[in-house]
Scaffold this active site. Structure first.
Site, PDB file in Angstrom:
ATOM      1  N   LYS A   1      29.529  34.550  84.580  1.00 48.74           N
ATOM      2  CA  LYS A   1      30.303  33.632  84.024  1.00 48.74           C
ATOM      3  C   LYS A   1      29.677  32.795  82.449  1.00 48.74           C
ATOM      4  O   LYS A   1      30.945  32.633  81.857  1.00 48.74           O
ATOM      5  CB  LYS A   1      30.211  32.560  85.786  1.00 48.74           C
ATOM      6  CG  LYS A   1      30.554  30.932  85.266  1.00 48.74           C
ATOM      7  CD  LYS A   1      29.703  30.146  86.172  1.00 48.74           C
ATOM      8  CE  LYS A   1      30.941  28.640  85.838  1.00 48.74           C
ATOM      9  NZ  LYS A   1      30.146  27.606  86.592  1.00 48.74           N
TER      10      LYS A   1
ATOM     11  N   ALA B   1      23.396  19.453  91.636  1.00 49.77           N
ATOM     12  CA  ALA B   1      22.586  20.164  91.938  1.00 49.77           C
ATOM     13  C   ALA B   1      23.285  21.985  90.781  1.00 49.77           C
ATOM     14  O   ALA B   1      22.878  22.422  90.321  1.00 49.77           O
ATOM     15  CB  ALA B   1      22.762  20.830  93.352  1.00 49.77           C
ATOM     16  N   GLY B   2      24.735  22.062  91.516  1.00 46.63           N
ATOM     17  CA  GLY B   2      25.125  23.424  90.567  1.00 46.63           C
ATOM     18  C   GLY B   2      25.055  23.377  89.117  1.00 46.63           C
ATOM     19  O   GLY B   2      24.694  23.878  88.244  1.00 46.63           O
ATOM     20  N   LYS B   3      25.203  22.301  88.772  1.00 51.14           N
ATOM     21  CA  LYS B   3      25.108  21.972  86.974  1.00 51.14           C
ATOM     22  C   LYS B   3      23.616  21.747  86.155  1.00 51.14           C
ATOM     23  O   LYS B   3      23.423  22.015  85.499  1.00 51.14           O
ATOM     24  CB  LYS B   3      25.795  20.357  86.623  1.00 51.14           C
ATOM     25  CG  LYS B   3      27.377  20.720  87.381  1.00 51.14           C
ATOM     26  CD  LYS B   3      28.358  19.398  85.731  1.00 51.14           C
ATOM     27  CE  LYS B   3      28.218  17.685  86.236  1.00 51.14           C
ATOM     28  NZ  LYS B   3      28.695  17.176  85.683  1.00 51.14           N
TER      29      LYS B   3
ATOM     30  N   ASP C   1      29.955  16.228  81.282  1.00 52.88           N
ATOM     31  CA  ASP C   1      30.672  15.720  81.671  1.00 52.88           C
ATOM     32  C   ASP C   1      31.861  17.200  82.292  1.00 52.88           C
ATOM     33  O   ASP C   1      32.005  17.527  81.079  1.00 52.88           O
ATOM     34  CB  ASP C   1      31.430  14.239  81.517  1.00 52.88           C
ATOM     35  CG  ASP C   1      32.003  13.936  82.403  1.00 52.88           C
ATOM     36  OD1 ASP C   1      31.650  13.085  83.600  1.00 52.88           O
ATOM     37  OD2 ASP C   1      33.515  13.810  82.865  1.00 52.88           O
TER      38      ASP C   1
ATOM     39  N   GLY D   1      31.691  24.057  92.864  1.00 54.45           N
ATOM     40  CA  GLY D   1      33.067  22.971  92.853  1.00 54.45           C
ATOM     41  C   GLY D   1      34.582  23.976  93.155  1.00 54.45           C
ATOM     42  O   GLY D   1      34.539  25.351  94.066  1.00 54.45           O
ATOM     43  N   TYR D   2      35.169  24.424  91.807  1.00 57.40           N
ATOM     44  CA  TYR D   2      36.691  24.871  91.442  1.00 57.40           C
ATOM     45  C   TYR D   2      36.006  26.384  91.524  1.00 57.40           C
ATOM     46  O   TYR D   2      36.750  27.089  91.213  1.00 57.40           O
ATOM     47  CB  TYR D   2      37.505  24.179  90.591  1.00 57.40           C
ATOM     48  CG  TYR D   2      37.688  22.840  91.230  1.00 57.40           C
ATOM     49  CD1 TYR D   2      39.153  22.700  91.548  1.00 57.40           C
ATOM     50  CD2 TYR D   2      36.902  21.669  90.885  1.00 57.40           C
ATOM     51  CE1 TYR D   2      39.316  21.450  92.171  1.00 57.40           C
ATOM     52  CE2 TYR D   2      37.248  20.429  91.516  1.00 57.40           C
ATOM     53  CZ  TYR D   2      38.175  20.396  91.560  1.00 57.40           C
ATOM     54  OH  TYR D   2      38.299  18.833  92.260  1.00 57.40           O
ATOM     55  N   ASP D   3      34.678  27.148  90.863  1.00 58.10           N
ATOM     56  CA  ASP D   3      35.118  28.650  90.646  1.00 58.10           C
ATOM     57  C   ASP D   3      36.026  29.454  91.147  1.00 58.10           C
ATOM     58  O   ASP D   3      36.315  30.579  90.523  1.00 58.10           O
ATOM     59  CB  ASP D   3      33.184  28.693  90.530  1.00 58.10           C
ATOM     60  CG  ASP D   3      32.671  28.260  89.337  1.00 58.10           C
ATOM     61  OD1 ASP D   3      33.387  27.687  88.674  1.00 58.10           O
ATOM     62  OD2 ASP D   3      31.799  28.388  89.443  1.00 58.10           O
TER      63      ASP D   3
ATOM     64  N   HIS E   1      22.829  14.669  88.359  1.00 57.44           N
ATOM     65  CA  HIS E   1      22.508  13.947  90.185  1.00 57.44           C
ATOM     66  C   HIS E   1      23.682  15.778  90.948  1.00 57.44           C
ATOM     67  O   HIS E   1      23.766  15.977  91.996  1.00 57.44           O
ATOM     68  CB  HIS E   1      23.374  13.270  91.195  1.00 57.44           C
ATOM     69  CG  HIS E   1      22.210  12.019  90.291  1.00 57.44           C
ATOM     70  ND1 HIS E   1      20.843  11.230  90.991  1.00 57.44           N
ATOM     71  CD2 HIS E   1      22.111  11.370  89.030  1.00 57.44           C
ATOM     72  CE1 HIS E   1      20.384  10.343  90.100  1.00 57.44           C
ATOM     73  NE2 HIS E   1      20.982  10.170  89.548  1.00 57.44           N
TER      74      HIS E   1
HETATM   75  P1  IMP Z   1      31.285  15.468  86.680  1.00 57.75           P
HETATM   76  O1  IMP Z   1      31.281  16.267  85.757  1.00 57.75           O
HETATM   77  O2  IMP Z   1      29.584  14.864  87.245  1.00 57.75           O
HETATM   78  O3  IMP Z   1      31.904  14.012  86.803  1.00 57.75           O
HETATM   79  O4  IMP Z   1      31.855  16.630  87.728  1.00 57.75           O
HETATM   80  C1  IMP Z   1      32.567  17.596  87.328  1.00 57.75           C
HETATM   81  C2  IMP Z   1      33.402  18.505  88.762  1.00 57.75           C
HETATM   82  O5  IMP Z   1      33.745  19.081  87.674  1.00 57.75           O
HETATM   83  C3  IMP Z   1      32.142  19.014  89.333  1.00 57.75           C
HETATM   84  O6  IMP Z   1      31.757  18.713  90.349  1.00 57.75           O
HETATM   85  C4  IMP Z   1      33.315  19.731  89.958  1.00 57.75           C
HETATM   86  O7  IMP Z   1      33.938  20.173  90.593  1.00 57.75           O
HETATM   87  C5  IMP Z   1      34.072  20.849  88.338  1.00 57.75           C
HETATM   88  N1  IMP Z   1      33.518  21.472  87.841  1.00 57.75           N
HETATM   89  C6  IMP Z   1      32.702  21.222  86.143  1.00 57.75           C
HETATM   90  N2  IMP Z   1      31.842  22.350  85.641  1.00 57.75           N
HETATM   91  C7  IMP Z   1      32.901  22.991  86.939  1.00 57.75           C
HETATM   92  C8  IMP Z   1      31.840  24.697  86.782  1.00 57.75           C
HETATM   93  O8  IMP Z   1      31.061  25.490  85.722  1.00 57.75           O
HETATM   94  N3  IMP Z   1      32.590  25.317  88.213  1.00 57.75           N
HETATM   95  C9  IMP Z   1      33.480  24.723  88.937  1.00 57.75           C
HETATM   96  N4  IMP Z   1      33.542  23.666  89.234  1.00 57.75           N
HETATM   97  C10 IMP Z   1      33.461  22.430  88.028  1.00 57.75           C
END
Ligand code: IMP
Length: 217
Positions: free
Chosen positions: A185, A18-20, A76, A163-165, A16
């Site tokens: 990236k 959006a970035g992923k 994940d 996220g933390y990018d 859920h």
């Molecule tokens: P989850 O896998 O849904 O528990 O969330 C993983 C979290 O890790 C994300 O919400 C981001 O905060 C961080 N994260 C995972 N992959 C990236 C990435 O490619 N860039 C930046 N932050 C990431």
């Protein structure tokens, strides 16, 4: 257990975020998969009760495959900072709180790095980790892990990615992930299929094992 390939057709993305979703959709669609997200199907988000990236990825993929009747791919992932004993790790999303405030999450990481430095540990190394799991409705699963090592920078730089990018600079590079385009990236700008991001690295293992090589290159 024998490896199973994925034939072109519907693939549920069990996320859920959006970035992923944006990144995984771009990775999978060139292989002839018709991608639909768990949120588009109205599937509930299972609670992430696992203690590893792999366990959480698997429980999300299994839940989506069972509920939809289609193969499902889950990601994940998270940021693991060495001086913080691997935190935020599997709790990377939770550190941003319900408002998904990653400026605050990055500041919290920086504050804890400051506390560690005050105790004599000024190590700023970190890694992003991604576990991708593909689950079929009959219960078969395949899991792949990708990592990218780097260092935490402060202040954050760049507004791309998510996220933390902006606070993470991959090893051997002068820019943060937040200062890179998605193709940079993932490591796709050189054309030599040398993945950079944790997600692209996990994805390459997944693609080499489970996808038919239909990608135009
Ligand atoms: P989850 O896998 O849904 O528990 O969330 C993983 C979290 O890790 C994300 O919400 C981001 O905060 C961080 N994260 C995972 N992959 C990236 C990435 O490619 N860039 C930046 N932050 C990431």
């Amino acid at each position: 257990m024998t490896r199973r390939t994925l034939t072109p057709g519907r693939l549920v993305l069990a996320s859920h975020n959006a970035g992923k979703l944006r990144e995984i959709r771009a990775l999978v669609e060139p292989f002839g998969m018709e991608v639909v997200s768990a949120s588009e199907l109205g599937l509930p988000e299972p609670e992430e009760t696992g203690t590893t990236f792999e366990a959480n990825s698997e429980l999300k993929a299994r839940a989506a495959a069972e509920a939809s009747g289609f193969p499902a791919l889950a990601d994940d992932s998270g940021l693991s900072v060495d001086a913080l004993g691997g935190d935020p790790g599997i709790y990377s999303a939770r550190w941003a709180g319900p408002d998904k405030d990653f400026a605050k999450a990055m500041a919290d990481v920086e504050e804890k790095l400051g506390e560690a430095a005050a105790k004599g540990n000024d190590d700023r190394t970190a890694r992003f980790v991604c576990a991708l799991c593909l689950a079929w409705p009959d219960g078969h699963v395949e899991t792949f892990r990708g990592e990218i090592a780097g260092a935490m920078v402060w202040p954050p730089r760049g507004s791309q990615g998510f996220g933390y990018d902006p606070a993470f600079q991959p090893e051997g590079h002068a820019r943060t992930f937040g200062e890179m385009s998605a193709d940079e990236k993932h490591g796709w700008t050189s054309g030599d299929n040398n993945p950079l991001s944790h997600r692209a690295r996990a994805f390459k293992l997944f693609a080499d094992t489970c996808l038919e090589p239909t990608r135009a290159s």
